[in-house]
Design a protein around this motif. Structure first.
Motif, PDB file in Angstrom:
ATOM      1  N   LEU A  57       5.576  13.447   4.710  1.00  0.00           N
ATOM      2  CA  LEU A  57       5.572  12.449   3.642  1.00  0.00           C
ATOM      3  C   LEU A  57       5.144  11.084   4.171  1.00  0.00           C
ATOM      4  O   LEU A  57       4.426  10.346   3.494  1.00  0.00           O
ATOM      5  N   LYS A  58       5.581  10.750   5.377  1.00  0.00           N
ATOM      6  CA  LYS A  58       5.177   9.477   5.983  1.00  0.00           C
ATOM      7  C   LYS A  58       3.662   9.426   6.165  1.00  0.00           C
ATOM      8  O   LYS A  58       3.031   8.418   5.847  1.00  0.00           O
ATOM      9  N   LEU A  59       3.074  10.514   6.644  1.00  0.00           N
ATOM     10  CA  LEU A  59       1.623  10.565   6.825  1.00  0.00           C
ATOM     11  C   LEU A  59       0.895  10.481   5.490  1.00  0.00           C
ATOM     12  O   LEU A  59      -0.121   9.777   5.365  1.00  0.00           O
ATOM     13  N   LEU A  60       1.397  11.179   4.484  1.00  0.00           N
ATOM     14  CA  LEU A  60       0.793  11.131   3.154  1.00  0.00           C
ATOM     15  C   LEU A  60       0.899   9.720   2.568  1.00  0.00           C
ATOM     16  O   LEU A  60      -0.037   9.233   1.934  1.00  0.00           O
ATOM     17  N   LYS A  61       2.036   9.082   2.793  1.00  0.00           N
ATOM     18  CA  LYS A  61       2.233   7.711   2.309  1.00  0.00           C
ATOM     19  C   LYS A  61       1.271   6.757   3.020  1.00  0.00           C
ATOM     20  O   LYS A  61       0.642   5.911   2.382  1.00  0.00           O
ATOM     21  N   ASN A  62       1.141   6.893   4.341  1.00  0.00           N
ATOM     22  CA  ASN A  62       0.239   6.028   5.104  1.00  0.00           C
ATOM     23  C   ASN A  62      -1.213   6.207   4.682  1.00  0.00           C
ATOM     24  O   ASN A  62      -2.001   5.264   4.758  1.00  0.00           O
ATOM     25  N   ALA A  63      -1.569   7.401   4.237  1.00  0.00           N
ATOM     26  CA  ALA A  63      -2.931   7.673   3.770  1.00  0.00           C
ATOM     27  C   ALA A  63      -3.148   7.208   2.336  1.00  0.00           C
ATOM     28  O   ALA A  63      -4.264   7.263   1.821  1.00  0.00           O
ATOM     29  N   VAL A  65      -1.767   8.547  -0.381  1.00  0.00           N
ATOM     30  CA  VAL A  65      -1.819   9.678  -1.302  1.00  0.00           C
ATOM     31  C   VAL A  65      -0.516   9.810  -2.094  1.00  0.00           C
ATOM     32  O   VAL A  65      -0.507  10.303  -3.212  1.00  0.00           O
ATOM     33  N   VAL A  66       0.593   9.384  -1.502  1.00  0.00           N
ATOM     34  CA  VAL A  66       1.872   9.361  -2.202  1.00  0.00           C
ATOM     35  C   VAL A  66       2.500   7.977  -2.046  1.00  0.00           C
ATOM     36  O   VAL A  66       2.179   7.235  -1.122  1.00  0.00           O
ATOM     37  N   LEU A  79       2.841  11.368  -6.459  1.00  0.00           N
ATOM     38  CA  LEU A  79       1.410  11.291  -6.154  1.00  0.00           C
ATOM     39  C   LEU A  79       0.799   9.984  -6.645  1.00  0.00           C
ATOM     40  O   LEU A  79       1.130   9.519  -7.732  1.00  0.00           O
ATOM     41  N   THR A  80      -0.085   9.434  -5.847  1.00  0.00           N
ATOM     42  CA  THR A  80      -0.881   8.266  -6.238  1.00  0.00           C
ATOM     43  C   THR A  80      -2.263   8.448  -5.628  1.00  0.00           C
ATOM     44  O   THR A  80      -2.624   7.772  -4.682  1.00  0.00           O
ATOM     45  N   MET A  81      -3.014   9.350  -6.166  1.00  0.00           N
ATOM     46  CA  MET A  81      -4.288   9.727  -5.563  1.00  0.00           C
ATOM     47  C   MET A  81      -5.500   9.040  -6.185  1.00  0.00           C
ATOM     48  O   MET A  81      -6.624   9.322  -5.794  1.00  0.00           O
ATOM     49  N   GLU A  82      -5.286   8.126  -7.119  1.00  0.00           N
ATOM     50  CA  GLU A  82      -6.417   7.516  -7.816  1.00  0.00           C
ATOM     51  C   GLU A  82      -7.393   6.846  -6.847  1.00  0.00           C
ATOM     52  O   GLU A  82      -8.607   7.070  -6.917  1.00  0.00           O
ATOM     53  N   GLU A  83      -6.883   6.008  -5.947  1.00  0.00           N
ATOM     54  CA  GLU A  83      -7.757   5.301  -5.009  1.00  0.00           C
ATOM     55  C   GLU A  83      -8.447   6.279  -4.061  1.00  0.00           C
ATOM     56  O   GLU A  83      -9.631   6.125  -3.752  1.00  0.00           O
ATOM     57  N   SER A  84      -7.701   7.284  -3.597  1.00  0.00           N
ATOM     58  CA  SER A  84      -8.272   8.282  -2.691  1.00  0.00           C
ATOM     59  C   SER A  84      -9.382   9.061  -3.384  1.00  0.00           C
ATOM     60  O   SER A  84     -10.439   9.305  -2.793  1.00  0.00           O
ATOM     61  N   ILE A  85      -9.156   9.438  -4.613  1.00  0.00           N
ATOM     62  CA  ILE A  85     -10.161  10.194  -5.363  1.00  0.00           C
ATOM     63  C   ILE A  85     -11.411   9.347  -5.575  1.00  0.00           C
ATOM     64  O   ILE A  85     -12.537   9.832  -5.419  1.00  0.00           O
ATOM     65  N   GLN A  86     -11.230   8.069  -5.898  1.00  0.00           N
ATOM     66  CA  GLN A  86     -12.383   7.191  -6.089  1.00  0.00           C
ATOM     67  C   GLN A  86     -13.191   7.042  -4.799  1.00  0.00           C
ATOM     68  O   GLN A  86     -14.422   7.071  -4.822  1.00  0.00           O
ATOM     69  N   LEU A  87     -12.501   6.917  -3.669  1.00  0.00           N
ATOM     70  CA  LEU A  87     -13.193   6.806  -2.386  1.00  0.00           C
ATOM     71  C   LEU A  87     -13.955   8.093  -2.071  1.00  0.00           C
ATOM     72  O   LEU A  87     -15.109   8.051  -1.633  1.00  0.00           O
ATOM     73  N   LEU A  88     -13.329   9.243  -2.314  1.00  0.00           N
ATOM     74  CA  LEU A  88     -13.995  10.519  -2.042  1.00  0.00           C
ATOM     75  C   LEU A  88     -15.180  10.741  -2.981  1.00  0.00           C
ATOM     76  O   LEU A  88     -16.208  11.285  -2.568  1.00  0.00           O
ATOM     77  N   LYS A  89     -15.079  10.298  -4.217  1.00  0.00           N
ATOM     78  CA  LYS A  89     -16.224  10.365  -5.138  1.00  0.00           C
ATOM     79  C   LYS A  89     -17.369   9.499  -4.626  1.00  0.00           C
ATOM     80  O   LYS A  89     -18.533   9.903  -4.671  1.00  0.00           O
ATOM     81  N   LYS A  90     -17.023   8.317  -4.148  1.00  0.00           N
ATOM     82  CA  LYS A  90     -18.024   7.410  -3.585  1.00  0.00           C
ATOM     83  C   LYS A  90     -18.714   8.066  -2.384  1.00  0.00           C
ATOM     84  O   LYS A  90     -19.928   7.970  -2.230  1.00  0.00           O
TER      85      LYS A  90
END
Length: 100
Positions: A57-63, A65-66, A79-90
């Motif tokens: 969870l700490k690693l996911l939080k640091n990334a 994703v949560v 979950l808070t993947m909005e920013e991660s998803i936008q970056l991966l789409k980019k």
């Protein structure tokens, strides 16, 4: 690969590396199915120790994703993947543009 695509790829690496581990994928699946959960609730749904779940969870939080929300004495992860998803789409757009 163009310079811009490479920069976006490097920016995306922490997310990609974090998501590559199967136990973290299992945690994400639990959170997506159940919404906010405590470490104990997540541990009950997996075959991992509580310290191992906390580490993931700490690693996911640091990334990014949560996130965690404190409610009384409980900490709820969600979950808070909005920013991660936008970056991966980019990244996908840049790779498609520069590599195909």
């Amino acid at each position: 690969m163009g310079k811009q695509a490479l920069e976006i790829f490097r920016e995306s690496l922490p997310i990609l590396q974090t998501l590559s581990e199967v136990h973290r994928q299992d945690i994400l699946l639990l959170l997506s199915e159940n919404g906010k959960m405590t470490v104990n609730e997540i541990t009950d749904g997996l075959s991992l120790s509580r310290p191992a779940v906390s580490h993931h969870l700490k690693l996911l939080k640091n990334a990014g994703v949560v996130k965690v929300e404190q409610s009384g004495t409980q900490r709820y992860y969600y979950l808070t993947m909005e920013e991660s998803i936008q970056l991966l789409k980019k990244l996908l757009v840049a790779l498609e543009r520069d590599c195909l």
